[in-house]
Scaffold this active site. Structure first.
Site, short mmCIF file in Angstrom:
data_model
loop_
_atom_site.label_atom_id
_atom_site.label_comp_id
_atom_site.label_asym_id
_atom_site.label_seq_id
_atom_site.Cartn_x
_atom_site.Cartn_y
_atom_site.Cartn_z
NE ARG A 153 -67.93 18.80 51.49
CZ ARG A 153 -66.53 17.50 51.01
NH1 ARG A 153 -66.12 17.50 53.04
NH2 ARG A 153 -66.46 17.44 50.26
CB ILE A 154 -65.18 22.93 46.37
CG1 ILE A 154 -65.27 21.38 46.76
CG2 ILE A 154 -64.38 23.12 45.33
CD1 ILE A 154 -66.05 20.40 45.96
CG ASP A 173 -73.43 29.68 49.65
OD1 ASP A 173 -74.53 29.64 50.36
OD2 ASP A 173 -71.95 29.12 49.70
CG ASN A 209 -77.65 26.44 41.19
OD1 ASN A 209 -78.41 25.65 40.19
ND2 ASN A 209 -77.20 26.46 41.82
CB ALA A 231 -69.88 23.26 40.38
NE ARG A 232 -73.00 17.49 40.01
CZ ARG A 232 -72.15 16.87 40.59
NH1 ARG A 232 -70.86 17.68 39.56
NH2 ARG A 232 -72.06 15.81 41.55
CG ASP A 256 -63.16 18.63 35.88
OD1 ASP A 256 -63.14 18.37 35.07
OD2 ASP A 256 -64.25 18.15 36.60
CD GLU A 261 -70.27 16.08 33.25
OE1 GLU A 261 -69.63 17.31 33.24
OE2 GLU A 261 -70.04 15.33 34.44
CG HIS A 293 -66.92 15.42 36.42
ND1 HIS A 293 -69.41 15.49 36.22
CD2 HIS A 293 -67.21 16.08 37.47
CE1 HIS A 293 -68.68 16.19 37.69
NE2 HIS A 293 -68.30 15.49 38.61
P1 NAI Z 1 -71.00 22.55 50.13
O1 NAI Z 1 -72.47 21.38 49.57
O2 NAI Z 1 -70.43 22.40 50.38
O3 NAI Z 1 -71.35 23.64 49.15
C1 NAI Z 1 -72.98 24.20 48.11
C2 NAI Z 1 -72.23 25.40 48.61
O4 NAI Z 1 -73.31 26.34 47.52
C3 NAI Z 1 -73.59 25.57 49.63
O5 NAI Z 1 -72.86 26.88 50.80
C4 NAI Z 1 -74.51 26.27 49.60
O6 NAI Z 1 -75.16 27.26 50.29
C5 NAI Z 1 -74.27 26.99 48.03
N1 NAI Z 1 -75.45 26.41 46.70
C6 NAI Z 1 -76.35 26.26 47.11
N2 NAI Z 1 -77.12 26.84 45.89
C7 NAI Z 1 -76.62 28.06 45.80
C8 NAI Z 1 -77.43 29.79 44.99
N3 NAI Z 1 -78.12 28.80 44.00
N4 NAI Z 1 -76.59 29.93 44.74
C9 NAI Z 1 -74.82 30.47 45.63
N5 NAI Z 1 -75.16 29.45 46.93
C10 NAI Z 1 -75.57 28.53 46.43
O7 NAI Z 1 -70.20 21.69 48.59
P2 NAI Z 1 -69.36 21.07 47.47
O8 NAI Z 1 -68.72 19.74 48.25
O9 NAI Z 1 -68.59 22.68 48.00
O10 NAI Z 1 -69.89 21.05 45.85
C11 NAI Z 1 -69.86 22.20 45.62
C12 NAI Z 1 -70.02 21.79 44.09
O11 NAI Z 1 -68.48 21.29 42.90
C13 NAI Z 1 -71.00 20.92 43.53
O12 NAI Z 1 -71.68 21.30 42.57
C14 NAI Z 1 -70.38 19.49 43.46
O13 NAI Z 1 -71.77 18.60 42.74
C15 NAI Z 1 -69.43 20.17 42.74
N6 NAI Z 1 -68.55 18.72 42.73
C16 NAI Z 1 -67.61 19.15 41.37
C17 NAI Z 1 -66.65 17.59 41.28
C18 NAI Z 1 -65.56 18.08 40.41
O14 NAI Z 1 -64.96 16.82 40.08
N7 NAI Z 1 -65.61 18.42 39.21
C19 NAI Z 1 -65.86 16.90 42.19
C20 NAI Z 1 -67.36 16.77 43.94
C21 NAI Z 1 -68.31 18.28 43.69
#
Ligand code: NAI
Length: 326
Positions: A153-154, A173, A209, A231-232, A256, A261, A293
């Site tokens: 999504r992001i 991905d 990862n 992300a993380r 971020d 953290e 964050h």
């Molecule tokens: P999502 O679940 O929609 O997308 C994650 C994508 O990563 C998926 O397409 C998945 O196939 C892919 N993926 C998983 N493992 C992988 C790997 N080893 N190699 C390559 N691709 C891989 O998640 P979303 O909502 O897009 O969130 C992404 C990240 O952003 C997450 O880590 C989430 O925790 C973080 N996040 C950070 C926030 C912030 O405030 N900084 C707030 C919300 C989310």
């Protein structure tokens, strides 16, 4: 119909909770603290509790259940802080409140732009009325290749945002999406390390990862590469990142999130000596932008999670179909 809300922030959530509760015909018990065994009695008389990311372990789930709680909703996307097994055993249902990807995606582009335009250094000089130019030459995004790792999504929204800048975009991905393919080229990870001038991370943290960006992968990257992480933290080996910044291999970073953290971010530590040395070092570099964050933290996010979590309680209590139940 009463809901007990824990961790209710007085400065941005309280008024919204009161407004939406009125709109939905709900009564609220608002508590600014995280739920624990000492304050669990606050939910007596409610069938639902509304929480955030504080740990809801087995003992707390059982204590909620004993007070008559049937439904726990969390104002977050993730719900791994709630012991789902314990909830199942007690027959307590759990719901979450997903919010849109735009806040984090916009913030990511901001960190990319801040990094390539040296905004940290510019703001530092402006604050001191130093209006010189030397050392502040920036780069234009259309001249740079951006590698996006994780196109969920992001990540996909970041790619959409970036598509207006005219920069080549590489994507990686585990699962490829047709909608992304129209705007970016999916390539193997190795090609991202070799070709990208900017690398931005958008995957969850998994066993596979952990420390995806480490000494070995950094060595394969272009000199002066920019790393952005919303992300993380543990996707990046902080020590390797610091070494590479000190050696000039990494040109800039926008972070971020950082490793370890937890317990630091969202608290005031002005007078404390922190245990996270890596964070102290990263903050000290003029070419690194660190934020705590908060890429998600927009007005839209607050309104969405407050409204949706209350709506989901109402639907639960009315026995209606509830899209937020997990
Ligand atoms: P999502 O679940 O929609 O997308 C994650 C994508 O990563 C998926 O397409 C998945 O196939 C892919 N993926 C998983 N493992 C992988 C790997 N080893 N190699 C390559 N691709 C891989 O998640 P979303 O909502 O897009 O969130 C992404 C990240 O952003 C997450 O880590 C989430 O925790 C973080 N996040 C950070 C926030 C912030 O405030 N900084 C707030 C919300 C989310």
């Amino acid at each position: 119909m009463q809901v007990t809300v824990y961790n209710c922030r007085p400065f941005d959530e309280k008024a919204l909770f009161e407004d939406y509760a009125k709109e939905l015909g709900l009564e609220l018990v608002l508590c600014k603290d995280a739920p624990d065994l000492d304050n669990v009695a606050l939910c007596k008389g409610s069938r639902c509790v509304d929480v955030i990311t504080s740990r809801i372990d087995k003992a707390l789930v059982r204590a909620f259940h004993e007070q008559g709680i049937e439904y726990i909703t969390t104002r977050t996307i993730g719900y791994d802080h709630i012991d789902l097994e314990a909830a199942k055993e007690c027959g307590v249902k759990v719901g979450n409140a997903p919010y849109g990807p735009h806040g984090v995606a916009d913030y990511t582009v901001m960190l990319i732009l801040m990094s390539i335009r040296k905004m940290g250094a510019i703001l530092g000089r402006t604050a001191l009325q130093d209006y010189t130019l030397m050392g502040l030459t920036g780069r234009e995004l259309r001249d740079l290749t951006v590698g996006v790792i994780g196109t969920g999504r992001i990540g996909e929204t970041v790619i959409r945002n970036l598509s207006g800048f005219g920069c080549p975009i590489l994507a990686y991905d585990l699962y490829e999406k047709e909608t992304v393919r129209q705007l970016a080229d999916y390539v193997p990870l190795e090609e991202i390390w070799e070709k990208a001038d900017v690398i931005t991370l958008h995957t969850p943290l998994t066993e596979d990862n952990y420390h995806l960006i480490n000494g070995d992968t950094i060595a394969k990257m272009k000199d002066g590469v920019v790393i952005v992480n919303t992300a993380r933290g543990a996707l990046i080996d902080s020590d390797a990142l610091i070494d590479a910044i000190e050696q000039g291999k990494i040109g800039a970073a926008g972070l971020d999130v950082v490793e370890n953290e937890f317990g630091l971010y969202y608290y005031d530590h002005k007078s404390d000596i922190l245990e996270n040395r890596e964070l102290a070092l990263l903050r000290s570099f003029p070419n690194v932008t660190v934020s705590h964050h908060m890429a998600f933290y927009t007005r839209n996010y607050v309104e969405t999670v407050v409204k949706d979590s209350l709506t989901s309680c109402k639907l639960y209590m009315e026995g209606q179909k509830n899209p937020w139940e997990v």
